[in-house]
Write an enzyme that holds these catalytic residues in place. Structure first.
Site: not given
Ligand code: BGC
Length: 759
Positions: A229-230
């Site tokens: 995930d970012w």
């Protein structure tokens, strides 16, 4: 493309570089070798492609796109064909926009109504979430664009999402938080998986070898790429070793250097770096080799599709006196700002820049509909004059329809809700309107359950969820009967927040969020506790009626290696065509482990003309009956009777039958001198051994117990039952004392060997 050969030509620096993004949305190019960049984009209910100013929080604008209904809504359709078609449309848009992967679907479990991102998630039920995820992935990928099923795993809260540890026992994880991922990975083979921000039992998902390698790859056979995930990466080197292939977004080169250093220092095997590169290039080339940028993206057609889907997702929660459908000839008052400016999606990374938004007011053009705002979303207020205006409009109309729900600030990615209430101003308007006109209908726009203090005073409630940019058209079609509502709740609406099983623990303490309610999430809990709820899981009314009959099982006894076919008939007994969702639940009648009363194991959506009936069938297999056994770390069916219930909701199951399932797996026996009689005697393999031993012991010491002896002994004690009950908890070592204590450890050893099946 021979990817292995390509990777073998790369320098260590090039390889390490490939393992993180070039910028927010692109993988890196390796120009020397002609490897191009590839773009990924959110998702998942449409495209959020940011061309110019990139951010992952949905702050800056993205290209104009089509916002389809969000996951909370599409789950309510229980329509797997429809969500697959929605996926195909999104896949076409990806091709048109040259996107290799759309970041979704998001399949985290709706553990609490409070999760800010609930609107992006499908359900409190893992089976439903898994089925919907599988089909949307199939749809998108059928167009040769990839998906990234997310957020793997146990990311059911926003609170402290980047530091918190979601702690649960293995059975809970396997039965509740994994199956949606597992089903989709096995059946739809997503190109990529996105790991979550949080830790799981103390280890970040982004560096968790059990999660990313043992379970995902070795058990489920995932062969794609895992991306973070970012900003989810903490220790990049540990991540590569654990199976995290691609870090997103860019790491500014810092982590790439750490990978290089670790390989040079002999702390990270270069083969793991090669493998990660192969997986990154795997999805990049899979897209590139099948790219069809000439694919048209017909936004108008997709808007029409979004309207059709939205109508199929709406759940008619209440319809007293058949107040709905409305008559087009009647004067109707639309009240509430959401009638004009609907809330149809949530804030954050999934936020789409819709090319058009249709509110209900616009969609009702030509009908005898008046409008008054009732409340102000921006000010979160309903001043007296606004309410007075709404009341006046309601009085003049035959039916008053209040469009209400949660404003953006009440639920969003990034933070959780702190209560389950709608804005007070909206509740006040609904109360005042219902007082003025008994024919009041409420249409709700929200991503998760809300409390409804006015429920007894309104005639009907239509749950629209966050139904995408065409929500207004869909709502009008359903309200006026052009579409017969057919959505079913993908979650329980509790009476109050405190009833929710995670209430005491949700959010956790500091960075530890213990999932203490275990497998009892959603209806699994409310049913076990026999609690009243506002609306149960699976509930949803129609303008017609359905009758269920003829439940048949293909056998009344099966082995856990067999499958069972269940058939039932559903008939449209009303006067309108309509769709319903036939739901099948399985329950273990008697179990030595604590299990839910029932669990959803099948559903079919059927479309029936008035008077028409259809036989539907379901196939149940071992997983339909199994629980996760923590001793063998595998699914296990305990031999015995199971209920199979079929009907219209988790609390409306008119058809019920029983089947006996026999386990073909023998659980290991680990009896020790501290094992108790009760357990030994309950085990069909061990009980005869124990009986034999007891008999022999008594014989040797000359006082074989007779029925008479037992009665005498019982007289002296309080009752025979009590004596027996006390005996049940006696450890085996106590057995020796029956023989006057004259035991040797050898006798015990021999007994244990026999009990454990070793002799
Ligand atoms: C979200 C993801 C999203 C990513 C990229 C993250 O903050 O959790 O769901 O795909 O950003 O926008």
């Amino acid at each position: 493309m021979d990817i292995k050969a390509l990777v073998s030509r790369m320098t260590l620096e090039e390889k390490a570089g490939l393992l993180s993004g070039d910028d927010f949305w692109h993988t890196k190019a390796v120009e020397r070798l002609g490897v191009p960049r590839a773009m990924v984009s959110d998702g998942p209910h449409g495209l959020r492609k940011q061309d110019e100013t990139a951010d992952h929080l949905g702050i800056n604008d993205s290209i104009k796109a089509v916002c389809f209904p969000t996951a909370c809504a599409t789950a309510a359709s229980f329509d797997t064909d429809m969500i697959r078609e929605m996926g195909e449309a999104i896949g076409d848009s990806c091709q048109h926009e040259r996107l290799s992967v759309v970041l979704g679907p998001a399949v985290n479990i709706k553990r609490s109504p409070l999760c800010g991102r609930n609107f992006e998630y499908f359900s409190e039920d893992p089976y439903l979430a898994g089925r919907m995820a599988t089909e949307i992935i199939r749809g998108i990928q059928s167009r040769n664009a990839g998906t990234s099923i997310k957020h793997f795993a146990m990311n059911s809260q926003e609170h402290r999402r980047m530091s918190s540890s979601s702690d649960a026992d293995e059975r809970t994880i396997r039965e509740i938080y994994f199956p949606a991922f597992e089903m989709a990975v096995k059946e739809a083979r997503p190109w990529t998986v996105m790991c979550s921000y949080n830790k799981i039992n103390g280890v970040y998902a982004s560096e968790n070898p059990w999660l990313l390698t043992d379970v995902l790859r070795k058990e489920w056979g995932f062969d794609g790429c895992v991306m973070s995930d970012w900003g989810a990466v903490s220790d990049r080197v540990a991540g590569v070793a654990a199976g995290l292939d691609l870090e997103m977004p860019a790491s500014g080169g810092v982590n790439d250097r750490k990978i290089v250093e670790a390989v040079r220092a002999g702390k990270l095997d270069e083969k793991l770096v090669d493998q990660a590169c192969e997986r990154v290039l795997g999805f990049v080339y899979r897209y590139l080799e099948n790219a069809k940028p000439e694919t048209p993206w017909d936004r108008e057609a997709q808007h029409a599709q979004a309207a059709r889907i939205a109508a199929e997702c709406m759940v008619l929660l209440k319809n007293e006196g058949d107040i709905l459908p409305l008559d087009k000839a009647d004067d109707i008052a639309f009240i509430g700002e959401f009638a004009k400016k609907p809330r149809f999606q949530g804030g954050g990374s999934s936020h789409i820049n819709s090319f058009r938004i249709t509110g209900a007011l616009e969609a009702a053009e030509g009908l005898k509909v008046t409008y008054t705002p009732g409340y102000s979303v921006a000010k979160d207020d309903a001043p007296a004059e606004m309410i007075a205006e709404a009341v006046a409009a309601a009085k003049k109309a035959k039916v008053a329809v209040v469009f209400a729900g949660l404003p953006d600030s009440y639920e969003s990615e990034g933070y959780d809700r702190s209560h389950m209430r709608m804005p007070d101003c909206q509740n006040r308007v609904i109360e005042a309107v219902a007082e003025a006109n008994p024919n009041t209908v409420v249409v709700l726009h929200n991503g998760a359950p809300v409390e409804m203090p006015w429920i007894g005073r309104v005639k009907a409630v239509l749950e629209a969820y966050l139904a995408g940019q065409a929500v207004g058209e869909a709502a009008v079609r359903v309200l006026f009967g052009d579409v017969n509502p057919c959505g079913k709740l993908p979650e329980t609406f509790p009476l109050k927040l405190e009833d929710n099983p995670s209430w005491l623990y949700y959010g956790g303490e500091g960075d530890v969020a213990e999932y203490r309610e275990g497998v009892f999430v959603g209806y699994r809990y409310y049913d076990k506790k026999k609690m009243d709820v506002l609306f149960p899981f699976g509930h949803g009314l129609s303008y017609t009626t359905f009758e269920y009959s003829g439940l048949k099982l293909s056998a009344d006894r099966i082995k856990d290696t067999d499958s069972l076919t269940v058939t039932a008939t559903v008939k449209n007994t009303g006067s309108r065509a309509g769709k319903t969702v036939v739901q099948l639940y399985v329950g273990d009648v008697e179990s030595t482990v604590l299990r839910p009363v029932r669990e959803l194991k099948g559903f079919v959506k059927v479309d029936l003309q008035p008077g028409e009936s259809r036989e539907v069938s379901f196939i149940l297999d071992k997983r339909s009956f199994a629980y996760w056994n923590r001793e063998i770390h595998d699914w296990h069916v305990e031999t015995g009777a199971f209920t199979v219930e079929v009907g219209a909701s988790s609390r409306d199951l008119p058809l019920k039958a029983k089947v006996t399932v026999e386990s073909t797996v023998e659980l290991p026996r680990h009896y020790t001198q501290d094992s108790i009689f009760m357990d030994v005697m309950a085990d069909p393999k061990a009980a005869p051994v124990m009986k034999e031993f007891m008999k022999k012991t008594m014989e040797i010491f000359g006082h074989e117990e007779t029925e008479q002896d037992r009665k005498e002994a019982a007289k002296e004690a309080i009752s025979e039952d009590m004596t027996l009950a006390m005996m049940r908890y006696m450890p085996l070592r106590g057995a020796m004392s029956f023989g006057g204590g004259a035991d040797s450890s050898k006798t015990m050893e021999e007994l244990l060997k026999k009990l454990n099946g070793e002799a």
